[in-house]
Design an enzyme around this catalytic site. Structure first.
Site, mmCIF file in Angstrom:
data_model
loop_
_atom_site.group_PDB
_atom_site.id
_atom_site.type_symbol
_atom_site.label_atom_id
_atom_site.label_comp_id
_atom_site.label_asym_id
_atom_site.label_seq_id
_atom_site.Cartn_x
_atom_site.Cartn_y
_atom_site.Cartn_z
ATOM 1 N N ASP A 28 7.215 60.893 -7.845
ATOM 2 C CA ASP A 28 7.526 59.551 -8.353
ATOM 3 C C ASP A 28 6.300 58.664 -8.442
ATOM 4 O O ASP A 28 6.316 57.629 -9.102
ATOM 5 C CB ASP A 28 8.497 58.842 -7.388
ATOM 6 C CG ASP A 28 9.917 59.329 -7.537
ATOM 7 O OD1 ASP A 28 10.261 59.800 -8.629
ATOM 8 O OD2 ASP A 28 10.668 59.225 -6.561
HETATM 9 C C1 GLC Z 1 8.338 55.204 -3.550
HETATM 10 C C2 GLC Z 1 8.119 56.281 -2.540
HETATM 11 C C3 GLC Z 1 8.485 57.585 -3.084
HETATM 12 C C4 GLC Z 1 9.857 57.486 -3.625
HETATM 13 C C5 GLC Z 1 9.971 56.393 -4.664
HETATM 14 C C6 GLC Z 1 11.334 56.284 -5.280
HETATM 15 O O1 GLC Z 1 7.486 55.383 -4.599
HETATM 16 O O2 GLC Z 1 6.812 56.344 -2.084
HETATM 17 O O3 GLC Z 1 8.379 58.556 -2.094
HETATM 18 O O4 GLC Z 1 10.221 58.697 -4.178
HETATM 19 O O5 GLC Z 1 9.623 55.213 -4.067
HETATM 20 O O6 GLC Z 1 12.058 55.191 -4.895
HETATM 21 C C1 GLC Z 2 11.163 61.052 -2.696
HETATM 22 C C2 GLC Z 2 12.179 61.043 -3.796
HETATM 23 C C3 GLC Z 2 12.075 62.263 -4.669
HETATM 24 C C4 GLC Z 2 10.665 62.438 -5.116
HETATM 25 C C5 GLC Z 2 9.707 62.465 -3.935
HETATM 26 C C6 GLC Z 2 8.269 62.540 -4.349
HETATM 27 O O1 GLC Z 2 11.501 62.032 -1.763
HETATM 28 O O2 GLC Z 2 13.492 60.978 -3.286
HETATM 29 O O3 GLC Z 2 12.924 62.134 -5.780
HETATM 30 O O4 GLC Z 2 10.612 63.607 -5.841
HETATM 31 O O5 GLC Z 2 9.880 61.299 -3.172
HETATM 32 O O6 GLC Z 2 7.822 61.369 -4.937
#
Ligand code: GLC
Ligand code: GLC
Length: 840
Positions: free
Chosen positions: A487
């Site tokens: 993300d």
């Molecule tokens: C933030 C977190 C990440 C997560 C994303 C989605 O970027 O660092 O881990 O997946 O939020 O809400």
């Molecule tokens: C968090 C989110 C997942 C994402 C990951 C890496 O665990 O839930 O959807 O892939 O972060 O950013």
């Protein structure tokens, strides 16, 4: 290494983790409830309850990130003379003579002792009931008669947990309660628009109560010293607005050796529109009375508890291993499966790191969670797949999240994460392999929940594949969109404004060249699955004997799904997969490892040429799982590079070296300090990808050593204090080698790590893999592995499979099924009990 103190231990026989010191390095929590009514409970009874949706139907209030930590919960205050104490130590923190918290499968039992009194509380949510039971047993272990004053405490949340925390101009005026006998009803906003209320009941006469927080606690007091409790006098307050609570007051006398049970019930009720009131402004309590009647004695509660335990007996009987290594067996047989169920239920919505208001059910997250859960209750997995697919757009794109209460895509978070569509194939294929239920592909599923837009689920899979193919970049690799699995790798975001969210801010999608090798690998893995599925559908369509009619009745508004169609579709997609493999080999290889991406301008990311973050884990994981370039040595080199550059004492970091400065073209990933989260943290979720890559390559020693590094039971033994978070489950992230405190865990419980750890150990290490026609046996083990047995229930069959590794890491030499030799590695499915012997 700092001195490691111990806070608890596993009790495998009872499937419990036993916490023996309330002052754990962080609240260690458990989850109650399996379907509609849920609670979070810490080892000191902190936490909260909600119905279905932690945002929209929050029942009790909790204070995240507070001082002291873990503030708000179901508290029992016992006033014994001048001493006031709680069985869970908090909030009074009166030193106890004995403390123990046992977190089990969907229940928690907290026991405290003080001055000859034992107070033990069993917390659980009975199956199919919308309530939390709190069975309190008070026992006098002293030699004198004791007169105690008992106060219960719950604080109501005003339903929407988000507005509850911010819209005070309104909600300080809305709170309303009713009191009837020993039941306190929370009926805030219960008018024509809202049809639900909650209640807190005890199955004993009460001698007083309180429902107004300030009257009970005192405006300048704390949960640790509520005025009413300290004075031993309830106020019988009736809340009007402000902050409604529920507290019962009971006077208890116990002779020496005597014990008494009290059943407290926190319940949730919904009424039909025409049956809402029993008199003007008086709520209809019929359903509450009925629910209370089902659980108003110790016997009824014990029976409900036995039913819950029986459910877990059944769920954990589906896959059971005996290796002789307790640390492995307890994770496989108990805790990993348990965490998978919890994660399936909650996605990423509610933990002590997820506030329950920020996130709904993730499209990619929930598809992955399925893989950890599908063997347990397949019908719920089936429903989840349909729910998820119903939020997809007609072009194959997806809302990134949906709300469980409404099942609608969440507009606030939006979409455009280009890996999302592939995960639908991943989840659906896992479901069909487990169940053999091809009919799910016939289900008519809408787009964006719009009635009239329904096509078959199969077509959702097809457009998911097409979404990748239609969004290729200059190197014929998948365009990343807003982000892929990571993300925080935001290659089209370009944010200079610290007030912008990387997740939702406007993306520059025009003219982008940003491509993802992670999606490329994911596409190849799921593409092969898709091709295989189409080939099967083609054959089934030809009218093989024994094929149930439902399996071949696929119809569509767009194209007739005939055997010829499926053959052509398999071929078309095979070409796309081959083309992707070529593209990765040509443009995705850096010499020692796979590149991670190309940025907006077409520059390499995750390359030796880069200043920082020369190598990333995600593309190593997915491209090795896809076995891209294995014949040219790419897979082996990539896996070696993971060991060389990513591995450390606590697992493999996400990227190396860590970013030391913010890079405008990369986004959120570079906003984190070194070693945390997506910037070179050990993102446990993606370690299993590399481990599976190792297993496919037959490198059992390496697979096992990576696996054991993040296996909670191994971490528990070594690092209780350092690790900080719960030692019985995986956490999302462990601070990486560049962090201030490598090894410190964060974001426990709700993480894709659960399903991936399960998938890895059950299917790739222990090697018991559901397949369309039966169970494929293909373990990959460390050379030190000794004989082990797996009991696997599969559809209507029950297999006892014994593996003799003979010092081999990989390669099945011979299989017998009920004494008969089997050709190949798939045990053909047939109902009934079977014994399987496997020699490697
Ligand atoms: C933030 C977190 C990440 C997560 C994303 C989605 O970027 O660092 O881990 O997946 O939020 O809400
Ligand atoms: C968090 C989110 C997942 C994402 C990951 C890496 O665990 O839930 O959807 O892939 O972060 O950013």
């Amino acid at each position: 290494m700092e001195q490691q103190k111990r806070y608890g231990h596993f009790d495998d026989q009872h499937r419990e983790y036993v916490i023996t010191d309330p002052q754990t390095p962080w609240p260690w929590i458990n989850y109650l409830g399996n379907e509609d009514f849920f609670s979070l409970i810490s080892n000191t009874a902190g936490g909260y309850s909600f119905y279905k949706d932690a945002k929209f139907r929050r029942i009790t209030r909790y204070r995240y990130n507070n001082v002291p930590m873990d503030n708000g919960g179901r508290y029992f205050y016992i006033k014994d003379g001048d001493t006031v104490w709680n069985p869970g130590w908090k909030p009074c923190k009166t030193p106890l003579d004995f403390y123990e918290c046992r977190h089990g499968m969907s229940y928690t039992r907290i026991t405290g002792k003080k001055n000859g009194i034992e107070a033990s509380v069993l917390f659980f949510v009975p199956l199919k009931k919308w309530c939390e039971v709190q069975k309190l047993t008070l026992k006098n272990e002293s030699s004198e008669t004791k007169s105690l004053k008992l106060f219960s405490f719950e604080e109501w949340c005003l339903w929407n947990a988000a507005t509850d925390m911010e819209n005070f101009q309104r909600n300080f005026s809305t709170g309303e309660v009713e009191i009837e006998g020993s039941t306190i009803y929370h009926k805030t906003e219960y008018r024509e628009r809202r049809n639900h209320y909650a209640f807190y009941h005890v199955n004993a006469p009460i001698q007083g109560f309180d429902t107004d927080r300030e009257t009970f606690v005192g405006l300048y007091n704390e949960f640790a010293d509520p005025q009413a409790v300290m004075e031993g006098k309830p106020r019988n307050s009736h809340a009007h607005g402000w902050s409604p609570i529920a507290s019962h007051y009971i006077e208890v006398t116990l002779k020496p050796g005597e014990s008494k049970d009290f059943v407290f019930l926190l319940g949730y009720i919904e009424n039909e529109q025409d049956k809402k009131f029993s008199a003007p402004q008086v709520i209809n309590k019929d359903k509450a009375h009925a629910l209370i009647g089902e659980l108003d004695t110790t016997e009824k509660v014990d029976k409900a508890f036995a039913e819950l335990n029986a459910l877990w007996d059944n769920l954990l009987n589906i896959y059971k291993v005996r290796t002789g290594n307790d640390k492995l067996d307890r994770m496989v047989n108990i805790w990993n499966q348990y965490q998978c169920m919890v994660t399936f239920n909650f996605s990423r919505s509610a933990s002590f790191f997820e506030s329950g208001v920020g996130r709904g059910m993730g499209f990619r997250d929930s598809n992955q969670d399925l893989v950890g859960f599908v063997h347990q209750i397949p019908p719920r997995a089936r429903q989840r797949i349909i729910d998820i697919a119903s939020t997809q757009f007609p072009d194959g794109g997806c809302y990134h999240q949906y709300q469980p209460l409404t099942k609608r895509g969440n507009n606030d978070i939006g979409g455009g994460f280009n890996d999302d569509p592939c995960w639908l194939i991943f989840g659906t294929v896992a479901y069909i392999k487990e169940t053999g239920d091809f009919s799910i592909l016939d289900e008519m599923v809408p787009f964006d929940n719009q009635p009239g837009s329904e096509v078959t689920l199969f077509e959702h899979l097809k457009i998911s594949m097409d979404h990748v193919i239609k969004n290729l970049g200059p190197h014929m690799l998948p365009l990343i969109g807003r982000a892929d699995w990571n993300d925080c790798l935001n290659l089209n975001c370009f944010s200079w404004d610290p007030n912008e969210s990387f997740q939702t801010t406007e993306n520059v999608s025009e003219g982008t060249k940003a491509e993802s090798l992670m999606i490329a690998g994911l596409f190849v893995v799921t593409g092969k699955d898709y091709v295989n599925l189409c080939q099967r559908l083609a054959v089934r369509g030809k009218g093989l004997e024994n094929t149930p009619a439902a399996d071949i009745s696929l119809t569509s508004n767009h194209s007739p799904l005939t055997p010829a169609f499926f053959s052509a579709e398999a071929e078309r997609m095979q070409q796309a997969v081959d083309a992707m493999i070529d593209a990765v080999k040509k443009h995705g290889w850096d010499g020692e490892w796979y590149l991670r991406a190309y940025d907006f301008y077409g520059r390499k990311i995750g390359s030796n040429e880069c200043e920082e973050a020369k190598i990333f884990i995600e593309s190593q994981g997915w491209c090795t799982m896809a076995e891209i370039g294995a014949e040219d040595g790419m897979v082996a080199k990539s896996l070696d590079s993971c060991k060389k550059y990513l591995e450390c004492e606590h697992g493999m970091v996400l990227n190396n070296p860590a970013f030391t400065k913010y890079i405008y073209e990369y986004g959120e990933i570079s906003s984190y300090p070194e070693g945390y989260k997506e910037n070179a943290g050990i993102f446990c979720h993606n370690n299993p990808w590399v481990i599976i890559g190792e297993c496919l390559a037959g490198r059992g020693n390496d697979a096992w050593s990576h696996y054991a590094k993040i296996l909670p039971s191994y971490v528990e033994e070594k690092y209780q204090t350092l690790h900080k978070v719960e030692p019985y489950v995986n956490c999302q992230m462990v601070a990486g080698k560049d962090a201030f405190k490598p090894g410190e865990g964060k974001n426990s419980w709700l993480t894709g790590t659960a399903a991936w750890m399960w998938y890895t150990v059950s299917e790739f290490i222990l090697g018991i893999k559901p397949d369309y026609d039966g169970i494929r046996i293909d373990p990959c083990l460390p050379e030190t592995a000794t004989d082990y047995t797996v009991n696997r229930k599969f559809r209507e069959a029950d297999y006892e499979i014994t593996i003799h590794p003979n010092g081999q890491q990989k390669g099945v030499k011979a299989i017998t099924l009920d004494g008969q030799k089997v050709d190949g590695t798939v045990i053909p499915y047939s109902p009934g009990k079977h014994t399987v012997e496997v020699t490697m």
